[in-house]
Structure formats: structure tokens, C-alpha cells
Design a protein around this motif. Structure first.
Motif: not given
Length: 587
Positions: A518-521, A527-528, A536-540, A559-560
């Protein structure tokens, strides 16, 4: 790090909490202070009648205020009715409802539509908290109408045992006394729901750091753990936990608190009805008492009519007049007119030489507050983390300063980080490269479970993770970051556990190198879309080494609601992970 509990069986049950957002524009400053008692059912519901000249054309204002301030505003609203006080020739019809500030803030932050024109929380911390969400309702700060210092109160026997009122302490010294053993039982309202608790815990951290004590962060964490065992859901419930006599063992309950983090105003109210043995005597820390500051806040001000805006400001100015100041002071609030009266301080439990007049502290920086809230979150909530580790071929390259590969140093940091978590925390591990498991770039090695869980009579989850980290080896292949991040995030959302701090930690040494991914965009957009404020699941994301793309991991993590970081040495990983978790917890 289990969930905190109230130590008092008489305290009401906790209620769920929402979230919030705000934009502040300071347009006026009016300082006034005070407290007032409730005015009866008719006044609480806005049903008092006007005089004949006002009945047909009054301006209605709906006000939501913190429970301690609501009685003051009701009494002032009743006075305005009785005296036919006008704004631009029209009388004021002010109706006041009490609601915990954290609930209002969280409702706004979740996008709730307000049905009131004015909000008066007990601290501007809540207005700041409201700004963290996605709601577009502006909050306009018009001024502060009262203040009350945050102190530590003790029942007389406990206060005497530590030298009250002659002996003065810093916050760090006071909390050390109260947390060194269980002889002096210290309680607090939940810092996630109480400005009193959060301001005090933030000040404790600053005090420990200012004292230049080694391990100040550890001391604050230890204080948070102690408080978590004796925390109530609100300031009012915390006061219900105070010992009713010097023994603290009445009614078969040996767990009542002998010390309490409390505002001066709350102690004033408590002492008015408590027995002599159950009254609070206040220590005002010599390094400064943080202030509850009661911001008078216009809600969605651009949508208010000119008459409503002017009427709101007219009502606010009433609190700076003699009658308003008298109402405030009658209820234990400080006005902005010089030093507090000796009568107010004495009724609240203060006495010279305690520095009640000159030891107020500067407001903490928002970053300090956020860090403290994050520390509190991961202290009182068990964590649920999935670690996703890059094992692509480049992770086998040497770290010049260490003579070991990137992956070897990363493994050692992860194993060391495990020591920071309790048996109640849940942690799992994936590895990723390209085409690692059939068509997948990733492979699940250990499912996310409690570190204390044991498989039958076999090893614990902590031991299984240690073995899994130790066994990680570089694999042929490249960095399949995007597909792995999306799959891991979907899994973390699917397995979300309510009541825990859920997060996803991705460690990589390079940018995405999978041409078929998948592309970054598209990844950021997905993810958004998947992000859920109620789950909430923040990505670190941590980029390791000179080849890693810092901007890439920051964009993906943001995005998260998470954070991206870049480090040159994998040995920094443990510190960065823990700091990132604390920051995410603060959000």
C-alpha cells in the motif's frame, strides 16, 4: 498497575467519562473569588419569578459550572433576579447546572454539541483538555472569577504528629512523609478527573526535580502508585474518605484517609460540618500551592447573539462587586482583592506560620501537565502493548559505537524495558521484513497477553517474550513497513481491551522498501479511518539509525494520535519507548 479504587465503602460508584476540545481567546480579565451555598430547588432550575418590569423581556443564559462553584453562581443569579439587574436594559435570567468539569471537557472533545452559553470549570486545565479533540466549538476565556490553592490537609492527630502548624514542608517532603509507609494514609481525587489531583501531582514532580534528588521520576511514579490505591472519582467523594475521628477506624473501616490532597475551598466546606476530630488542618507547601482558577468561558461565542455575549459578561462582572465577592468568600473562595482573610483561612484549616498568603505557585506548563497525566495513566491502568520489530537484512548491520548489530542492541533494550512493566500489563511481539510468512511481510511470534500469565505449569508470558526477543535474527528481505503497520493496527483495534492503555509500538531501521505494498498516503488515510476516539490505540513508531526516515514514521504515527521518533543508537530505545508511552497516555 491495576485500576484504582476508592478506599471508602461509603463513596458513590464511579461514572464513565467522555472527552473534549477548545480554542481559547482571552478578551477580558476580571478577578473575583468566593463560594456560595445552594439556593433551593426553584433557583437550581431557574424558576424564580422576576419583577413585573422584567418578566417579558429577560435574557436567558444557561451556565454549566463545577460542583463547588455552582452554588455561588446560583446565589448570584438569584440576587440578579431579586434586584432586576439588567444588561442593555434587559434583565438577566441565568440558570446554573452543576457538572464535573472533566465530563464537560470530554463531551466537547468527543464532538458533543453544547446546550449552554457559559462554562465555569474549576481550572483552565479542562479548557486545555477540551482542545485536544476534533470539535470545532470555540471556547473564549473572558476572565477568572475565583481562585483556591491546592494544599494537603490532615486530621488533627496526623497534622500534630508532623509538626503542624509550625513545621513547613515542600511538596516532595510532604508526599515522602505520606507515602513512606501506611501509617499516614493519603488520599486524592483521580488526577484524570480532578484538577486538584492533577495539579498536585504535577507540582510533586516539579518539587522532586527542583530538589535535585536522584530518581525524582521514580519518586513521582511511586507517589502515583500509592495514590492510585486510595483514589476517589471526584473531590467530593475524596472528602467522604477522611477519618471522622483521630483513630481513623470508626464504623469498622480502618482504611479511612488521615491526609488528603485538597483545595482550600473544599477543606472550608468540609470543616463546616465535620466533627472537631475529623476536621482538616492544612499544610501550604513552601515551594508553592498550585491554584484552581475558575475561568469564566463563553461557549461557541461566534454563535451567541450580541445580547447574550454582553449579558454573560455583565453577569461575570457582578462577581467582582461587593455582593459577589461576599458570596464567594462566604463559601471559601478567594477573591482577587489582596491577601485572603484570616477568617477564611482559619475556617479552611490554615494557620500561621503556614505560608498561606505568599506561597502560590506559577501555573504548570501544559507539557508538564500532559507528562504527569501520562505517567498517571500508565501507573493506574494496565498497559496493553504489541511490539512489532523490524528483522530485515539491514538490521544485521553493526552499530559502530557498540560493535553489535542494530538488532542485537534493539533486543537488549526490549528485554530491559520489560522490567518496567507489572504482571498485569499485556505485551506481545511480531517480527517483519518482506514475505516473512507466506504472502505476509509480518509474523506473530507471541500473542499479547498478561506478563504474569503462565501456560499451564510452563513459562510466564514475561519469560516467553524474553525468549522471543532473544531469538530475533535478521532475515533475508527488505522493510515491509506499510503493510505491516496496517495489519498490526487492525489487529490492535480488533483486540482492544477497555480499561487498559492500548498502544502499538513499531521499531524499524528503514523506510518502506516493498514495491507491492500500500502507498504511504493510502496507509495514512486508512489509519485515520480506523482510528476510534472511544477505542484509542496510539501508534508509537521509532526509526533506528541513519537510514531510517523520521518524517515517514512521524506521519504514520500521527494518523493514530501517536508519535514518531528517530534515534541513532538502539540503546536509546528503552527510554524513548517509555517516554512516548507516557506522552500518549497524557493525550
Amino acid at each position: 498497575m491495576g485500576r484504582h479504587n476508592s478506599p471508602d465503602p461509603y463513596a458513590p460508584d464511579a461514572q464513565s467519562r467522555p472527552r473534549a476540545r477548545r480554542r481559547t481567546i482571552a478578551i477580558a480579565t476580571v478577578l473575583v473569588l468566593g463560594v456560595a451555598t445552594g439556593t433551593g430547588v426553584a433557583a437550581r432550575n431557574g424558576l424564580l419569578s422576576f419583577g413585573g418590569s422584567c418578566e417579558e423581556d429577560a435574557i436567558r443564559l444557561d451556565v454549566v459550572a463545577s460542583p463547588d462553584m455552582a452554588p455561588v453562581l446560583r446565589e448570584e443569579a438569584e440576587h440578579a433576579r431579586d434586584q432586576d439587574v439588567t444588561s442593555d436594559g434587559r434583565c438577566l435570567d441565568v440558570r446554573v447546572q452543576a457538572q464535573e468539569a472533566y465530563k464537560v471537557a470530554d463531551t466537547l472533545r468527543d464532538g458533543g454539541h453544547p446546550d449552554f452559553e457559559v462554562w465555569v470549570p474549576d481550572s483552565d486545565l479542562w479548557v486545555d483538555r477540551a482542545s485536544l479533540g476534533g470539535n470545532d466549538v470555540p471556547l473564549t476565556a473572558a476572565g477568572n472569577i475565583a481562585s483556591s490553592p491546592v494544599t494537603m490537609g490532615m486530621v488533627p492527630s496526623a497534622a500534630e504528629s508532623v509538626g503542624w502548624p509550625q513545621k513547613q514542608y515542600s511538596w516532595a517532603e510532604l508526599t515522602a512523609i505520606a507515602t513512606e509507609d501506611d501509617k499516614l494514609r493519603l488520599g486524592s481525587a483521580d488526577p484524570a478527573r480532578s484538577a486538584t489531583g492533577l495539579l498536585a501531582l504535577t507540582k510533586i514532580g516539579a518539587s522532586a526535580a527542583q530538589a535535585d534528588k536522584p530518581g525524582s521520576d521514580t519518586q513521582v511514579a511511586a507517589t502515583a502508585k500509592v495514590l492510585a490505591q486510595r483514589t476517589s472519582d471526584s473531590d467530593a467523594q475524596a472528602l467522604e474518605t477522611v477519618a471522622r475521628d483521630d483513630s481513623g477506624t470508626e464504623q469498622g473501616n480502618p482504611r479511612r484517609n488521615q491526609a488528603l490532597i485538597v483545595s482550600e475551598q473544599a477543606a472550608f466546606t468540609h470543616n463546616a460540618s465535620a466533627s472537631e476530630e475529623g476536621q482538616l488542618e492544612l499544610f501550604y507547601p513552601e515551594d508553592g500551592a498550585p491554584q484552581l482558577d475558575y475561568p469564566f468561558t463563553l461557549v461557541d461565542e461566534p454563535q451567541l447573539s450580541t445580547d447574550e455575549s454582553r449579558a454573560a459578561l455583565r453577569f461575570m462582572t457582578l462577581l467582582s462587586e461587593d455582593k459577589g465577592r461576599g458570596i464567594l468568600e462566604k463559601h471559601g473562595f478567594r477573591s482577587g482583592a489582596g491577601d485572603p482573610s484570616d477568617q477564611l483561612v482559619a475556617a479552611a484549616g490554615g494557620r500561621a506560620p503556614q505560608p498561606f498568603a505568599d506561597a502560590t505557585a506559577e501555573p504548570p506548563a501544559p507539557k508538564e501537565v500532559q507528562s504527569t497525566l501520562g505517567l498517571w495513566t500508565i501507573t493506574v491502568q494496565s498497559a496493553r502493548l504489541t511490539t512489532v520489530v523490524d528483522v530485515s537484512n539491514s538490521m544485521g548491520e553493526l552499530v559502530p559505537s557498540r560493535g553489535e548489530s542494530r538488532l542485537e542492541v534493539t533486543k537488549a533494550s526490549l528485554i530491559q524495558a520489560l522490567d518496567q512493566f507489572t504482571p498485569e500489563d499485556e505485551i506481545g511481539v511480531w517480527e517483519f521484513s518482506t514475505l516473512l510468512d507466506g504472502e505476509n511481510d509480518y509474523k506473530k511470534l507471541v500473542p499479547t497477553q498478561r506478563l504474569g500469565d503462565r501456560a499451564g505449569k510452563g513459562s510466564t508470558q514475561r519469560e516467553r517474550l524474553t525468549d522471543a526477543y532473544s531469538g530475533l535474527q535478521p532475515k533475508p528481505g527488505y522493510t515491509g513497513l506499510y503493510d505491516t503497520a496496517l495489519a498490526a493496527y487492525k489487529d490492535a483495534q480488533k483486540t482492544y481491551v477497555k480499561g487498559k492503555f492500548n498502544a502499538l509500538v513499531i521499531l524499524t531501521d528503514g523506510a518502506n522498501q516493498d514495491p507491492g505494498s500500500i502507498t504511504r498516503s493510502a496507509l495514512v488515510g486508512e489509519l485515520k479511518r480506523l482510528t476510534d476516539p472511544k477505542r484509542p490505540v496510539p501508534l508509537i513508531a521509532i526509526a533506528v539509525g541513519p537510514d531510517a526516515n523520521k518524517d515517514e514514521v512521524k506521519e504514520i504515527a500521527a494518523a493514530t494520535g501517536g508519535s514518531g521518533h528517530q534515534i541513532d543508537d538502539p540503546a536509546q530505545m528503552q527510554e524513548v519507548i517509555l517516554k512516548a508511552i507516557i506522552a500518549a497516555g497524557g493525550n
